[in-house]
Write a protein that holds these residues in place. Structure first.
Motif, mmCIF file in Angstrom:
data_model
loop_
_atom_site.group_PDB
_atom_site.id
_atom_site.type_symbol
_atom_site.label_atom_id
_atom_site.label_comp_id
_atom_site.label_asym_id
_atom_site.label_seq_id
_atom_site.Cartn_x
_atom_site.Cartn_y
_atom_site.Cartn_z
ATOM 1 N N GLU A 67 0.829 -1.222 0.000
ATOM 2 C CA GLU A 67 0.000 0.000 0.000
ATOM 3 C C GLU A 67 0.853 1.258 0.000
ATOM 4 O O GLU A 67 0.532 2.229 -0.685
ATOM 5 C CB GLU A 67 -0.954 0.008 1.197
ATOM 6 N N ARG A 68 1.941 1.271 0.766
ATOM 7 C CA ARG A 68 2.809 2.451 0.809
ATOM 8 C C ARG A 68 3.451 2.683 -0.556
ATOM 9 O O ARG A 68 3.529 3.820 -1.032
ATOM 10 C CB ARG A 68 3.892 2.269 1.882
ATOM 11 N N VAL A 69 3.898 1.624 -1.201
ATOM 12 C CA VAL A 69 4.507 1.763 -2.530
ATOM 13 C C VAL A 69 3.473 2.258 -3.531
ATOM 14 O O VAL A 69 3.767 3.116 -4.364
ATOM 15 C CB VAL A 69 5.150 0.434 -2.990
ATOM 16 N N ARG A 70 2.248 1.749 -3.436
ATOM 17 C CA ARG A 70 1.183 2.242 -4.325
ATOM 18 C C ARG A 70 0.978 3.741 -4.154
ATOM 19 O O ARG A 70 0.868 4.478 -5.133
ATOM 20 C CB ARG A 70 -0.140 1.529 -4.014
ATOM 21 N N ARG A 71 0.884 4.190 -2.898
ATOM 22 C CA ARG A 71 0.673 5.631 -2.647
ATOM 23 C C ARG A 71 1.821 6.456 -3.222
ATOM 24 O O ARG A 71 1.602 7.524 -3.796
ATOM 25 C CB ARG A 71 0.523 5.895 -1.148
ATOM 26 N N ILE A 72 3.034 5.972 -3.063
ATOM 27 C CA ILE A 72 4.193 6.702 -3.595
ATOM 28 C C ILE A 72 4.143 6.740 -5.120
ATOM 29 O O ILE A 72 4.240 7.808 -5.735
ATOM 30 C CB ILE A 72 5.518 6.063 -3.109
ATOM 31 N N CYS A 73 3.966 5.583 -5.746
ATOM 32 C CA CYS A 73 4.001 5.508 -7.212
ATOM 33 C C CYS A 73 2.803 6.194 -7.856
ATOM 34 O O CYS A 73 2.953 6.935 -8.815
ATOM 35 C CB CYS A 73 4.068 4.054 -7.661
ATOM 36 N N TYR A 74 1.634 5.971 -7.325
ATOM 37 C CA TYR A 74 0.439 6.565 -7.924
ATOM 38 C C TYR A 74 0.388 8.062 -7.666
ATOM 39 O O TYR A 74 0.014 8.835 -8.541
ATOM 40 C CB TYR A 74 -0.826 5.903 -7.400
ATOM 41 N N GLY A 75 0.780 8.479 -6.495
ATOM 42 C CA GLY A 75 0.771 9.909 -6.177
ATOM 43 C C GLY A 75 1.738 10.675 -7.047
ATOM 44 O O GLY A 75 1.423 11.715 -7.601
ATOM 45 N N ARG A 76 2.947 10.161 -7.208
ATOM 46 C CA ARG A 76 3.946 10.817 -8.054
ATOM 47 C C ARG A 76 3.526 10.793 -9.514
ATOM 48 O O ARG A 76 3.684 11.759 -10.221
ATOM 49 C CB ARG A 76 5.294 10.109 -7.921
ATOM 50 N N ARG A 77 3.013 9.648 -9.935
ATOM 51 C CA ARG A 77 2.608 9.522 -11.336
ATOM 52 C C ARG A 77 1.434 10.455 -11.623
ATOM 53 O O ARG A 77 1.378 11.088 -12.670
ATOM 54 C CB ARG A 77 2.230 8.075 -11.636
ATOM 55 N N ALA A 78 0.492 10.534 -10.684
ATOM 56 C CA ALA A 78 -0.664 11.408 -10.863
ATOM 57 C C ALA A 78 -0.225 12.869 -10.965
ATOM 58 O O ALA A 78 -0.739 13.621 -11.786
ATOM 59 C CB ALA A 78 -1.637 11.233 -9.705
ATOM 60 N N LYS A 79 0.747 13.255 -10.143
ATOM 61 C CA LYS A 79 1.239 14.635 -10.204
ATOM 62 C C LYS A 79 1.939 14.903 -11.525
ATOM 63 O O LYS A 79 1.813 15.961 -12.115
ATOM 64 C CB LYS A 79 2.205 14.897 -9.053
ATOM 65 N N LYS A 80 2.704 13.910 -11.974
ATOM 66 C CA LYS A 80 3.487 14.068 -13.201
ATOM 67 C C LYS A 80 2.602 14.104 -14.453
ATOM 68 O O LYS A 80 2.782 14.939 -15.317
ATOM 69 C CB LYS A 80 4.481 12.903 -13.288
ATOM 70 N N ASN A 81 1.625 13.187 -14.522
ATOM 71 C CA ASN A 81 0.799 13.055 -15.716
ATOM 72 C C ASN A 81 -0.569 13.718 -15.608
ATOM 73 O O ASN A 81 -1.280 13.786 -16.588
ATOM 74 C CB ASN A 81 0.583 11.567 -16.043
#
Length: 115
Positions: free
Chosen positions: A93-107
């Motif tokens: 879950e922590r990795v999901r939040r990191i990856c999805y949050g960063r990706r969402a900000k980027k894209n």
């Protein structure tokens, strides 16, 4: 007399986190403080502009930001969330939040499901 108090017995020369107000404040300010909080322990916060965020002094904040950026880079290259969780000793879950949050900000959009 030392500026530092609360030294454990036998700890000559060691310094605690507290300073004696009489050694660092002008007498008139010391008298005012004694009127309001004589004998009490006070925390005196730094001015708003001087306040640092968590981890800025130790460098931990920048270490975690670099780690998270690396995780996102690996995720975008195709590495699975579960593999990243194992590699970095984090929960899925922590990795999901990191990856999805960063990706969402980027894209501008978060992915609907993981790879």
């Amino acid at each position: 007399m030392s500026d530092y108090r609360n030294e454990p017995p036998g700890a000559a020369g060691s310094r605690s986190l507290y300073r004696n107000a009489a050694a660092c404040l002008p007498p008139e300010l010391l008298r005012e403080l004694q009127r309001y909080a004589g004998g009490e322990m006070l925390y005196v916060p730094a001015p708003g502009s001087a306040k640092k965020k968590w981890g800025e002094c130790s460098g931990r904040r920048s270490e975690l930001e670099a780690r998270n950026a690396e995780m996102v880079r690996l995720y975008l290259k195709g590495e699975r969330i579960e593999e990243l969780a194992d590699r970095y000793a984090l929960s899925v879950e922590r990795v999901r939040r990191i990856c999805y949050g960063r990706r969402a900000k980027k894209n501008g959009t978060a992915p609907l499901n993981e790879r």
